[in-house]
Write an enzyme that holds these catalytic residues in place. Structure first.
Site, PDB file in Angstrom:
ATOM      1  N   MET A 145      23.638   9.855   3.361  1.00 47.58           N
ATOM      2  CA  MET A 145      23.424  11.082   4.117  1.00 47.58           C
ATOM      3  C   MET A 145      23.725  10.863   5.602  1.00 47.58           C
ATOM      4  SD  MET A 145      22.883  14.181   3.728  1.00 47.58           S
ATOM      5  CE  MET A 145      21.862  14.915   2.451  1.00 47.58           C
ATOM      6  N   PHE A 195     -11.876  -8.156  13.615  1.00 47.06           N
ATOM      7  CA  PHE A 195     -10.756  -8.561  12.754  1.00 47.06           C
ATOM      8  C   PHE A 195     -10.420  -7.440  11.763  1.00 47.06           C
ATOM      9  CE2 PHE A 195      -9.235 -10.683   8.818  1.00 47.06           C
ATOM     10  CZ  PHE A 195      -7.974 -11.014   9.305  1.00 47.06           C
ATOM     11  N   GLN A 196      -9.165  -7.075  11.735  1.00 49.23           N
ATOM     12  CA  GLN A 196      -8.650  -6.019  10.857  1.00 49.23           C
ATOM     13  C   GLN A 196      -9.329  -4.669  11.088  1.00 49.23           C
ATOM     14  OE1 GLN A 196      -8.417  -7.585   6.806  1.00 49.23           O
ATOM     15  NE2 GLN A 196      -6.355  -8.314   7.293  1.00 49.23           N
ATOM     16  N   GLU A 245       0.814  -1.212   0.000  1.00 50.94           N
ATOM     17  CA  GLU A 245       0.000   0.000   0.000  1.00 50.94           C
ATOM     18  C   GLU A 245       0.851   1.266   0.000  1.00 50.94           C
ATOM     19  OE1 GLU A 245      -0.596  -2.630   1.883  1.00 50.94           O
ATOM     20  OE2 GLU A 245      -2.717  -3.193   1.650  1.00 50.94           O
ATOM     21  N   LYS A 261     -17.717  -1.739   5.613  1.00 50.50           N
ATOM     22  CA  LYS A 261     -18.022  -2.746   4.597  1.00 50.50           C
ATOM     23  C   LYS A 261     -19.525  -2.903   4.364  1.00 50.50           C
ATOM     24  CE  LYS A 261     -16.861  -7.475   3.271  1.00 50.50           C
ATOM     25  NZ  LYS A 261     -16.140  -8.701   3.660  1.00 50.50           N
TER      26      LYS A 261
HETATM   27  C1  LIG Z   1      11.941   6.054   6.099  1.00 49.33           C
HETATM   28  C2  LIG Z   1      13.192   6.750   6.476  1.00 49.33           C
HETATM   29  N1  LIG Z   1      14.045   6.168   7.352  1.00 49.33           N
HETATM   30  C3  LIG Z   1      15.195   6.796   7.693  1.00 49.33           C
HETATM   31  C4  LIG Z   1      15.514   8.010   7.176  1.00 49.33           C
HETATM   32  C5  LIG Z   1      16.808   8.716   7.584  1.00 49.33           C
HETATM   33  N2  LIG Z   1      17.685   8.871   6.424  1.00 49.33           N
HETATM   34  C6  LIG Z   1      17.764  10.018   5.725  1.00 49.33           C
HETATM   35  S1  LIG Z   1      18.788   9.927   4.415  1.00 49.33           S
HETATM   36  C7  LIG Z   1      19.201   8.349   4.789  1.00 49.33           C
HETATM   37  C8  LIG Z   1      20.169   7.599   3.935  1.00 49.33           C
HETATM   38  C9  LIG Z   1      19.604   7.252   2.631  1.00 49.33           C
HETATM   39  O1  LIG Z   1      20.455   6.337   1.989  1.00 49.33           O
HETATM   40  P1  LIG Z   1      20.293   6.068   0.446  1.00 49.33           P
HETATM   41  O2  LIG Z   1      18.883   5.800   0.120  1.00 49.33           O
HETATM   42  O3  LIG Z   1      21.270   5.039   0.025  1.00 49.33           O
HETATM   43  O4  LIG Z   1      20.657   7.488  -0.186  1.00 49.33           O
HETATM   44  P2  LIG Z   1      22.057   8.251  -0.151  1.00 49.33           P
HETATM   45  O5  LIG Z   1      22.022   9.227   0.976  1.00 49.33           O
HETATM   46  O6  LIG Z   1      23.123   7.236   0.029  1.00 49.33           O
HETATM   47  O7  LIG Z   1      22.119   8.950  -1.459  1.00 49.33           O
HETATM   48  C10 LIG Z   1      18.519   7.911   5.930  1.00 49.33           C
HETATM   49  C11 LIG Z   1      18.675   6.589   6.544  1.00 49.33           C
HETATM   50  C12 LIG Z   1      14.583   8.597   6.287  1.00 49.33           C
HETATM   51  N3  LIG Z   1      14.777   9.795   5.747  1.00 49.33           N
HETATM   52  N4  LIG Z   1      13.452   7.935   5.947  1.00 49.33           N
END
Ligand SMILES: Cc1ncc(C[n+]2csc(CCOP(=O)(O)OP(=O)(O)O)c2C)c(N)n1
Ligand SMILES: [Mg+2]
Lengths: 172, 572
Positions: B484, B126-127, B64, B176
């Site tokens: 990042m 349920f659900q 989803e 539903k």
């Molecule tokens: C759902 C979610 N979990 C954690 C984060 C924290 N977060 C921000 S950037 C990042 C790294 C992302 O890694 P990647 O997708 O490989 O991109 P890159 O920065 O390496 O280009 C994380 C873990 C987030 N923004 N969203």
């Protein structure tokens, strides 16, 4: 600073939840909320007493309330000529000979005794919050066993004084 | 691939249920695409979808979250509400991230969730999940349908609220028994919302005041946000900025509202914005914010944000004005209407020195990066994609370093081609959003720039890419890391790379192939131009595993807690 805000809202399901949720999320400190039906079918009136930190905060509060789809009108009536009332029920410990004494204390407040038992009596008081507070303070020495307040409900007086200086003549 | 909306002929349906009525309301709303996933509580709705031979397309996701991010991508590029259907309980809770994302970034979505039958609501059936309760803080509005009679009105209201004023997500929870109920009737769909009257036209007094203020400005600046895109006011913005020679900076979400290559464009402002844009914000004396919300990633430390500026703010949402930044001239209006009103004014401008200074900053402190002789330089990669796609692709991104590099290096000249998760910063957004964007704009080139981390959060949607035959190009900026996070650990945690470096990643090429999709790996800059050329001329979906240098950081940067003028990494 404490503000009294009233809101006219469409009486839809979940409206109270939506509004209190928003106040909570936006970190507003709610002193009291009272809600009830208004003179118009399908429209409710809410009265909030809310602590805000400054004018910007106050502006955010009224704007966020106004932003709610169900909210039709928001007014900050703190500095207007208003009638504001709340009701408190106060159960105090009392034996036989204290009763007359308590009667003497509450009568200037036009409060009434609505229940009496061997060790306690229950007092109902209506008025401005400061009056209610004052009575509670006076009853403290007798031991307050239970206390409940409705929260403030308020609206504008029929006549609004023109000069700003008059406004503070009727504080909360 | 254009989709036509046709009415559901009543004679084809032997009987009419609440679900049929519901489908009819969607047809009436000219819905052409639905993103959804079935389940128990929406079986009557899916049965109606089946029987109706409806004119819209239903896109079956594989999670989803895939449905809702696709709907967001669709909404962002088309400007129309994205429509989502999910079942009760887990179906609905799987949507939460996407709903919140849409709320933060003001995307119009109408989300229909199934609910257990009215009679058992509140019994932990349920659900059953309290979808109304859960979604109240993350929606513009939400409903639970109480009777079949109110269904058409509720749906109509939901579309109206989602797509007018400041757009946002609206949830409609349908028990539903109501979708299953057999009905003969049709019911009114007229509504009145006395508490919801978005103000479109600006107050003339404020416009006059704003025009006067701009006339006296020595250092004026326009900050253009996504509000310009929502109100389709890019042409007016360009005309206005050119007429009065006003420099423009963009927010992350406002990219494309003003041409990236325009001489008056200073670039993106904020945490990873350009030196020219951030210094302009720091030094300006009149700041005109059009449709941005002064997010903290834009402002940096508020104390140092535009300290000498008189702030004017045009926004359709009055609650955004004065929320973070004291505002001298509030203009509650649609951006287009406000810009048209301003264009009718006579504004005298004289700020040659200011413009010279800004141009100097632009030339002296451009964005910079190092090339690499082994793996790809990620910034160079984005630059290549910009060149090959002639700056004209719809670009979606995930969240992380690759997102910032794309914002910095894919200069957007046209509106509504930039699809990214700003406010919530949702990893897993970019790839499904590209699916929605391609469905919304079938004739355009759609490129999803994703990280190796975020892609793995929603890559199950590759099945949808294949199934729907969508020619999306997926560019994985693969640094084998949560880049990042790694960067912040390098800069602020003394290189303690806690849980941010991947030991294992899948073989993305084989992964794509297992979904029946072409996979390509690019490991050297020397090979890249030719291989990318091939990828972009391929008529179908491609997943491109681009191996990039892990240690690259996004610069320049305003470190957390610092002000606009305290950027680091401005020069090599
Ligand atoms: C759902 C979610 N979990 C954690 C984060 C924290 N977060 C921000 S950037 C990042 C790294 C992302 O890694 P990647 O997708 O490989 O991109 P890159 O920065 O390496 O280009 C994380 C873990 C987030 N923004 N969203
Ligand atoms: Mg990565």
């Amino acid at each position: 600073m404490k503000r009294i805000i009233t809101a006219t809202v469409q009486d839809r399901s979940g409206v109270l939840n939506r509004i209190t949720g928003m106040l909570h999320k936006r970190q507003f400190n709610i002193d009291s909320i009272s809600v009830g039906k208004s003179e118009t079918e399908g429209i409710s009136k809410m009265t909030f007493v809310i602590e805000v930190s400054d004018h910007q905060n106050l502006e955010q509060l009224t704007k966020q309330l106004n932003k709610q789809i169900d909210v039709i009108k928001v007014s900050d009536i703190t500095e207007k000529a208003i009638v504001a009332r709340e009701l408190a029920l106060i159960k105090v410990g009392s034996n036989g000979h204290q009763r007359a004494e308590i009667q003497g204390i509450i009568s200037p407040f036009r409060a009434s005794v609505i229940d009496v038992s061997k060790e306690s009596m229950t007092i109902q008081v209506t008025g401005k919050p400061d009056k209610v507070e004052a009575l509670i303070e006076l009853l403290h020495p007798y031991g307050i066993k239970e206390l409940t307040k409705t929260g403030v409900t308020a609206f504008l007086r029929g006549h609004q004084p023109k000069a700003v200086t008059d406004l503070h003549a009727t504080p909360l | 691939m254009t989709l036509k909306v046709k009415q559901v002929p009543k004679s084809e349906t032997e009987f009419m249920t609440g679900a049929d009525l519901f489908i009819q309301t969607l047809v009436d709303e000219q819905v052409d695409t639905i993103f959804g996933y079935p389940g128990g509580a929406v079986l009557p709705i899916y049965d109606a979808v089946y029987r109706s031979k409806a004119s819209f397309k239903h896109v079956l996701s594989r999670h989803e979250q895939g449905s809702i991010h696709a709907a967001e991508g669709y909404a962002r590029v088309t400007g129309k509400p994205g429509v989502v259907i999910a079942t009760s309980g887990p179906g609905a809770t799987n949507l939460i991230t996407g709903i919140t994302d849409a709320m933060m970034d003001s995307l119009p979505l109408v989300i229909f969730t199934g609910q257990v039958a009215s009679g058992v609501i509140g019994t932990d059936a349920f659900q059953e999940a309290d979808v109304l309760g859960i979604t109240t803080p993350i929606t513009k509005y939400n409903y639970q349908v109480k009777t079949i009679e109110e269904l058409p009105r509720v749906v109509k209201e939901a579309f109206h609220i989602a797509s007018t004023g400041r757009p946002g997500p609206v949830v409609v929870d349908i028990p539903k028994n109501i979708s299953a109920e057999v009905t003969g009737g049709s019911y009114p769909n007229t509504f009145s919302l006395p508490g919801y009257q978005p103000n479109v036209n600006p107050n003339p007094l404020q416009i006059t005041k704003l025009a006067e203020t701009l006339s006296h400005a020595k250092k004026p600046l326009i900050l253009a946000g996504a509000g310009v895109l929502f109100s389709k006011a890019s042409a007016e913005l360009k005309e206005f900025a050119e007429k009065y020679e006003l420099p423009v900076a963009n927010t992350l979400l406002g990219l494309g509202s003003f041409p990236g290559s325009h001489p008056q464009m200073l670039g993106m402002a904020g945490m990873h914005g350009t030196y020219a844009a951030n210094m302009a914000l720091y030094e300006c004396d009149v700041l005109l914010n059009i449709g941005a919300r002064f997010d903290d990633r834009l402002t940096g430390n508020l104390q140092h944000f535009a300290p000498n500026a008189k702030v004017a703010h045009i926004d359709i949402d009055p609650a955004e004005i004065g929320k973070n930044i004291p505002t001298a001239i509030p203009v509650v209006a649609d951006a287009k209407a406000a810009l048209q009103a301003l264009l009718a004014k006579d504004i005298k401008t004289d700020h040659e020195d200011w413009q010279k200074g800004l141009q100097h900053n632009k030339l002296t402190f451009p964005l910079w990066y190092d090339r690499s002789d082994e793996l790809l330089s990620p910034q160079w990669l984005i630059d290549q994609i910009h060149q090959i796609s002639e700056g004209d692709a719809i670009i979606t991104t995930d969240v992380g370093q690759h997102q910032m590099w794309t914002a910095q290096y894919y200069s957007f000249d046209k509106p509504n081609k930039w699809v990214t998760s700003g406010g919530l910063g949702t990893m897993g957004f970019g790839f499904p959003a590209a699916i929605g964007a391609q469905l919304g704009a079938p004739d355009e080139l759609v490129v999803a720039v994703v990280g190796d981390g975020g892609f793995q959060m929603t890559l199950q949607e590759l099945s949808v890419l294949k199934e729907q035959q969508l020619p999306v190009k997926v560019i994985i900026v693969n640094n084998q890391a949560l880049g990042m996070v790694r960067q912040w650990q390098e800069s602020f945690y003394e290189e303690r790379y806690s849980e941010s470096l991947f030991v294992e990643n899948p073989d993305f090429v084989k992964l794509a192939e297992s979904y029946g999709i072409k996979g390509v790996r690019i490991e050297k800059e020397a090979d890249a131009p030719e291989m990318l050329e091939e990828v972009f001329s391929y008529n179908g979906p491609v997943v491109v595993d681009c191996r990039v240098v892990q240690k690259e950081c996004v610069y320049p940067m305003i470190a957390p807690g610092k002000g606009l003028h305290e950027m680091i990494g401005v020069k090599r």
